[in-house]
Design an enzyme around this catalytic site. Structure first.
Site, PDB file in Angstrom:
ATOM      1  N   ARG A  95     -53.400 -47.899 -37.685  1.00 28.54           N
ATOM      2  CA  ARG A  95     -53.415 -47.714 -36.233  1.00 28.54           C
ATOM      3  C   ARG A  95     -54.653 -46.951 -35.781  1.00 28.54           C
ATOM      4  NH1 ARG A  95     -47.230 -47.345 -34.393  1.00 28.54           N
ATOM      5  NH2 ARG A  95     -48.184 -46.645 -32.461  1.00 28.54           N
ATOM      6  N   HIS A  99     -38.077 -47.490 -26.955  1.00 27.97           N
ATOM      7  CA  HIS A  99     -39.095 -48.446 -26.549  1.00 27.97           C
ATOM      8  C   HIS A  99     -39.652 -49.186 -27.755  1.00 27.97           C
ATOM      9  CE1 HIS A  99     -41.560 -49.760 -23.201  1.00 27.97           C
ATOM     10  NE2 HIS A  99     -42.639 -49.679 -23.959  1.00 27.97           N
ATOM     11  N   TYR A 140     -54.401 -54.339 -20.470  1.00 32.42           N
ATOM     12  CA  TYR A 140     -54.098 -53.609 -19.241  1.00 32.42           C
ATOM     13  C   TYR A 140     -54.107 -52.114 -19.535  1.00 32.42           C
ATOM     14  CZ  TYR A 140     -49.354 -53.208 -21.174  1.00 32.42           C
ATOM     15  OH  TYR A 140     -48.273 -52.948 -21.983  1.00 32.42           O
ATOM     16  N   GLN A 169     -50.905 -55.360 -31.641  1.00 32.91           N
ATOM     17  CA  GLN A 169     -51.386 -54.491 -30.586  1.00 32.91           C
ATOM     18  C   GLN A 169     -52.477 -53.563 -31.077  1.00 32.91           C
ATOM     19  OE1 GLN A 169     -48.262 -51.796 -29.450  1.00 32.91           O
ATOM     20  NE2 GLN A 169     -48.058 -50.960 -31.492  1.00 32.91           N
ATOM     21  N   MET A 213     -52.656 -48.174 -18.488  1.00 36.98           N
ATOM     22  CA  MET A 213     -51.395 -47.644 -17.962  1.00 36.98           C
ATOM     23  C   MET A 213     -51.394 -46.120 -17.957  1.00 36.98           C
ATOM     24  SD  MET A 213     -48.503 -47.810 -20.949  1.00 36.98           S
ATOM     25  CE  MET A 213     -47.567 -46.652 -19.960  1.00 36.98           C
ATOM     26  N   ASP A 214     -50.548 -45.587 -17.113  1.00 37.29           N
ATOM     27  CA  ASP A 214     -50.265 -44.154 -17.042  1.00 37.29           C
ATOM     28  C   ASP A 214     -48.775 -43.923 -17.215  1.00 37.29           C
ATOM     29  OD1 ASP A 214     -52.874 -43.347 -16.493  1.00 37.29           O
ATOM     30  OD2 ASP A 214     -52.584 -43.524 -14.317  1.00 37.29           O
ATOM     31  N   LYS A 215     -48.405 -42.697 -17.469  1.00 42.04           N
ATOM     32  CA  LYS A 215     -47.022 -42.264 -17.333  1.00 42.04           C
ATOM     33  C   LYS A 215     -46.848 -41.593 -15.973  1.00 42.04           C
ATOM     34  CE  LYS A 215     -44.962 -43.561 -21.127  1.00 42.04           C
ATOM     35  NZ  LYS A 215     -43.908 -44.594 -21.062  1.00 42.04           N
TER      36      LYS A 215
END
Length: 499
Positions: A139, A180, A153, A193, A155-157
């Site tokens: 990773r 998740h 894309y 990913q 992203m935020d939290k």
């Protein structure tokens, strides 16, 4: 003041998503010599990036972006920001750059966090026994999957009045992330990913890059994720960009508006044989989707020598990793029925991936409490990705090749016994086992049987040192056993050597 505990993180390679549009009017109006030069220099630049001529590690890939947001995506992973800086400026010196404009970009760095494994961040923790260290390495230093489609894309939290991710306790956040991740496991082998953190580097907090050979797999995964609380309550997303990979050699066909195959092909405008070097999967408070030494597993570059010695003795030693397959073998103390149910679920998803050869649970013919999970793949990258999922199986105690650094292991695989000779094979193994017990340097040898096919077995041995094992392979007892096996085995066994 109540200050929430952030997860620890470790960073790996830096990632640049470089999105470009093509000035199609300028391209159509340009004379042939300018277009030919742009194609030639573009192929050379993109090909050299994918061949890693500028760095020892990393990866690059080229994609045609669908829709109005961009025309091209050049994806780079490199060990340092300096590496990416040079690549950006090098592109601007190509003739291709004259016909393009950068319309977007995203800068980030691969990362892993304490949500994945707090054990990894504990000083002196021994995580190798579960294979998590190898998975984390994949990773932090991911290969770009050799898949046809990509979706990116940021992203935020969320930090709203009603739902604020950063007001949750570490334990609550970990629970959300765990749930998740369970969804992502359902897409193992179908979607891979690269997750990278971008706090302080770009506008959002994470960049998500998903790869698949079937674009609907990406759609289905993201749709299912929408219903998970970690997304529905706490996810904020930027815009999505979607593309299709092509080899640098096909740049001419792309610019000519022709069909562009994913793999390298000399189109009428390419005409040059530049090797593409295609490589063939993460982090913080992000979406956790589906994951992914040619020395015969000795770890010392001696695999070919060992196989050669065996060949001289009339024993087929296999090719690296066992006849061009890459093996992941983990041992579990879980209830065999419970373990098999978990493995069967993973295997269903693995089967969607072309590089999956086989995954099965093997149980010791004796009374040992451990079962072995064996997963075979055509590529090392796919095997490493699978190891991440398999490492989450219940009660994993070690991964073959990662344990007992003071010893040396061999693993004979693909012992497919003719049904009429099964009992003879097991009895003979018992006799050989008794002989092994008296040999210098021998620690343990086990016969493990596929719980779905009693005629499919493998033999795992552990020795003090390589020479102790080789002494057995050179012995009359082993030679006689091999000769006898020619009559009782349906196929020729292959061997994988594990450090």
């Amino acid at each position: 003041m109540d200050r929430r505990r952030p997860p620890q993180t470790e960073e790996g390679w830096y990632v640049l998503h470089d999105f470009r549009t093509v000035d199609w009017d300028a391209w159509r109006d340009a004379p042939d010599r300018r277009r030919s030069r742009a194609i030639e220099e573009g192929i050379e630049y993109l090909g050299s990036c994918e061949r890693l001529e500028d760095a020892d590690e990393g990866g690059s890939a080229t994609f045609a972006v669908l829709g109005h947001k961009a025309d091209l995506l050049v994806l780079h992973l490199r060990p340092s920001l300096e590496d990416l800086d040079v690549l950006e400026r090098r592109f601007e010196h190509t003739a291709l750059a004259e016909f393009t404009e950068r319309v977007d970009s995203y800068l980030s760095v691969t990362e892993v966090s304490g949500y994945m494994s707090e054990e990894y961040f504990n000083d002196g923790a021994e995580v190798e026994d579960t294979g998590i260290a190898r998975y984390i390495e994949s990773r932090l230093k991911p290969e770009i999957p050799d898949a046809e489609y990509v979706s990116f894309y940021p992203m935020d939290k969320r930090r709203g009045d009603e739902h604020n991710w950063y007001d949750l306790s570490f334990e609550e956040r970990s629970e959300y992330m765990s749930g998740h991740g369970e969804i992502g496991k359902g897409y193992a082998g179908r979607v891979t990913q690269i997750i990278s953190g971008s706090v302080g580097l770009d506008d959002y907090e994470w960049g998500i890059t998903l790869f698949a050979d079937d674009p609907t797999d990406i759609k289905e995964l993201l749709y299912e994720m929408r219903f998970d609380p970690s997304s529905s309550r706490f996810g904020e997303f930027g815009r999505f960009l979607f593309g299709r990979r092509f080899a640098p050699e096909n740049l001419g066909a792309y610019l000519a508006g022709e069909q562009v195959p994913k793999e390298a092909a000399n189109g009428p405008h390419g005409g040059h044989e530049h090797g593409s070097g295609h490589p063939h999967d993460d982090g913080g408070d992000h979406h956790d989707h589906a994951h992914g030494g040619d020395d015969g597993g000795t770890g010392d570059g001696s695999g070919d020598g060992i196989r050669g010695e065996l060949e001289e003795m009339g024993v087929y030693g296999g090719k690296p990793h066992g006849e061009d397959v890459h093996a992941v073998v983990l041992y579990s103390e879980a209830d065999p029925d419970e373990l098999f149910e978990e493995v069967d679920g993973l295997r269903t998803n693995f089967d969607h991936y072309d590089s999956h050869v086989k995954t099965a649970v093997y149980q010791d013919e004796g009374e040992a409490s451990e079962s072995a999970v064996v997963s075979l793949w055509e590529t090392e990258r796919a095997a490493t990705t699978a190891a991440g999922f398999l490492g989450d199986l219940p009660d994993i105690v070690r991964q073959a090749g990662d344990d007992e650094g003071d010893s040396w292991g061999t693993m004979g695989m693909f012992y497919t016994v003719k049904p009429d000779h099964r009992e003879d094979f097991v009895d003979t193994f018992g006799e050989v086992g008794e002989a092994l017990e008296g040999m210098d340097g021998h620690r343990k040898t086990s016969l493990l049987v596929n719980r779905e096919d009693e005629n499919d077995m493998f033999i795992a041995s552990r020795w003090d040192a390589r020479e102790d094992a080789m002494a057995f392979f050179r012995s009359d007892e082993f030679s006689e056993t091999v000769e006898w096996g020619r009559d009782v085995l349906a196929d020729r066994p292959r061997h994988v050597f594990l450090a």
